[in-house]
Design a protein around this motif. Sequence first.
Motif, PDB file in Angstrom:
ATOM      1  N   CYS A 224       0.820  -1.337  -0.123  1.00  0.00           N
ATOM      2  CA  CYS A 224      -0.175  -0.092  -0.205  1.00  0.00           C
ATOM      3  C   CYS A 224       0.848   1.084  -0.227  1.00  0.00           C
ATOM      4  O   CYS A 224       0.253   2.452  -0.286  1.00  0.00           O
ATOM      5  CB  CYS A 224      -1.060  -0.127   0.804  1.00  0.00           C
ATOM      6  SG  CYS A 224      -2.338  -1.403   1.016  1.00  0.00           S
ATOM      7  N   GLU A 226       2.575   2.764   1.981  1.00  0.00           N
ATOM      8  CA  GLU A 226       2.207   3.352   3.863  1.00  0.00           C
ATOM      9  C   GLU A 226       2.699   4.526   3.775  1.00  0.00           C
ATOM     10  O   GLU A 226       4.397   4.474   4.101  1.00  0.00           O
ATOM     11  CB  GLU A 226       1.141   3.083   4.789  1.00  0.00           C
ATOM     12  CG  GLU A 226       2.940   2.049   5.424  1.00  0.00           C
ATOM     13  CD  GLU A 226       3.265   1.058   5.086  1.00  0.00           C
ATOM     14  OE1 GLU A 226       3.767   0.795   5.729  1.00  0.00           O
ATOM     15  OE2 GLU A 226       2.395   0.697   3.934  1.00  0.00           O
ATOM     16  N   LEU A 280      -2.336   5.834   3.128  1.00  0.00           N
ATOM     17  CA  LEU A 280      -1.819   4.499   2.251  1.00  0.00           C
ATOM     18  C   LEU A 280      -2.131   4.880   0.989  1.00  0.00           C
ATOM     19  O   LEU A 280      -3.482   5.480  -0.018  1.00  0.00           O
ATOM     20  CB  LEU A 280      -3.678   2.971   2.546  1.00  0.00           C
ATOM     21  CG  LEU A 280      -3.249   3.052   3.797  1.00  0.00           C
ATOM     22  CD1 LEU A 280      -5.136   1.440   3.636  1.00  0.00           C
ATOM     23  CD2 LEU A 280      -2.345   2.410   4.554  1.00  0.00           C
ATOM     24  N   ALA A 283      -3.507   2.638  -1.432  1.00  0.00           N
ATOM     25  CA  ALA A 283      -5.189   1.665  -1.871  1.00  0.00           C
ATOM     26  C   ALA A 283      -5.687   2.306  -3.053  1.00  0.00           C
ATOM     27  O   ALA A 283      -6.225   3.563  -3.242  1.00  0.00           O
ATOM     28  CB  ALA A 283      -5.540   2.344  -0.486  1.00  0.00           C
TER      29      ALA A 283
END
Length: 550
Positions: A224, A226, A280, A283
């Motif tokens: 993702c 992050e 994220l 995402a």
Amino acid sequence: MSEELVIIEKQLSAMATIFNLVPGEVFRNPVSDTLLIIQRRIEESDLRTALVKYNAVFAKTDGAEITDLCNSAVAFIQIKCLVDGKSYEFTPRLLRQLIKDYKNQITKVNNIIHLSKVNALTAEEYQKETIRRTKDKNEAFLRSFEEQIVELEKQIERSPIEEKTEEDVQEPKKSPARKEKSKNKSALDGMVSKLSGMHEKHKNQKEVEERLREEEKKQSRTSCEEIPFYDKSLTFTEVVVCKDIPEYSIIKRKNNIYFGLTEHVGKTSYDNRDGSLIELTKATQEFVQYMTENLLSGEFELKPFSEEEKRSMQMYFNFISKCFEQHIGTVLSVQEYLRFKEYYNKMVLKMFELERKAKEDYYRAYILADCYSSYMKSYNLLCADEPNAIIQSIVEDQSESLQNDIDLIVDHHIVDVAAREDLEELKGKIRDFHKPVPEQVVEEKIIEDIPKVTEKTKKEIQQVPVLEEIRYLPQMMQRFPVYQNGRNLEVMQIVIQILNQNQEVVDEALYAGNNIKQALYDYATRDAYIKKLGFRQNGEDVFYQEDRNE
């Protein structure tokens, strides 16, 4: 290829066991003597240097340490690269190949590290020490391979720089002197310059922030990508609790997706004073759906997964696994982890089931489309669509035009009865493409009609007066003549036996083969210490199920 290279090539599979050695163990390998002899025979070269490093692990009689294993692992990859390249020395081409080999091994080591961390989550105490040592060893391998790659890239880039001659260096042309401008023009230019400066400053600040985000993404632990969210609070537009880990929630603000603790979610904002919120950056909406919706609940009509949906599902698995890896035993529990694994297993099975069904439908439709096209050509008629479009129309139940074309052929060209029946059959298969075949309908109907027995239904059955159970069926019902190759065969019967604690048969019931529904119902509702269900044919009993009520 020389004799030494041929011998080493045959020993590569045995040499690769160095990756499986646990720190502290003595490396015993049947090819060690052969490798030491080859080391002494060949002349000074890159291959001999790598062999010396690899063979050093055999001298560790008290057990090899992590450093020894790393040196031998690096040497093994070098030896394999030289042997595959049929060379004793590294050339620029082989150096580039060596970098690829290191990167391939890094991928394998990363997978082993990931599996070690996953296994440690549910391992027993006596297993955790071995798992920890294996993980530490592979992390050391990872560092060693990355260091080798950096050194090799520097070695490849190191090349002489061509110096420019004085003739190539040309003095920049001097710009002609500009005329002085008026005061008003100067003031206007000063204002424009100031505004341009402010714009450039703002632009530079955004570029710096973007570069910082990219650097933070490189340090992310999941696919993702992050990154931390530094503000003390976040005003959101939507928040949804994660189905697998309700302690956490997915938070949305416009097109941005965040992940944080559910307990910090307020009515309109997230309290981020503890810095727990992360963004994220990679995402997708499909990822959010995997995180928040139970797609196997029966509420959704699932279709074959697209490539984007598959990537999002892999991202979902990767992210949730990392969450458990980091927070299990503190915020998250082992039971939640096992439930997640069970759900994901079913999701993967469902994905394959949908793909298999789609492929089966495609090939069935392909056969029907081919028959339709052949019929149209046979009667000098043109197909309005391409073959793929015809297949798609059959699969999607939009085949009215195909059925109309078949009706045209039947009405205007068909006289023969057999030909008419064949076309009508083709039309029916296209029209009823998604309807189950009669055999499937009968089987599903039998399964649906078998009643589910509960405590309530048991009491109701006991209260209803019933006729005494028939122990033996009349001769006419026991045998139905079935002819095969001119012989009269006996039909199987269904048998239920009731046994006591001494394994003695105290009751028995026989049913005709076509009375399977009643037999299954009686077996399910009958209380007994031991009961068996099977088939009887030619006087022989074969039992397929046995239940005990101890």
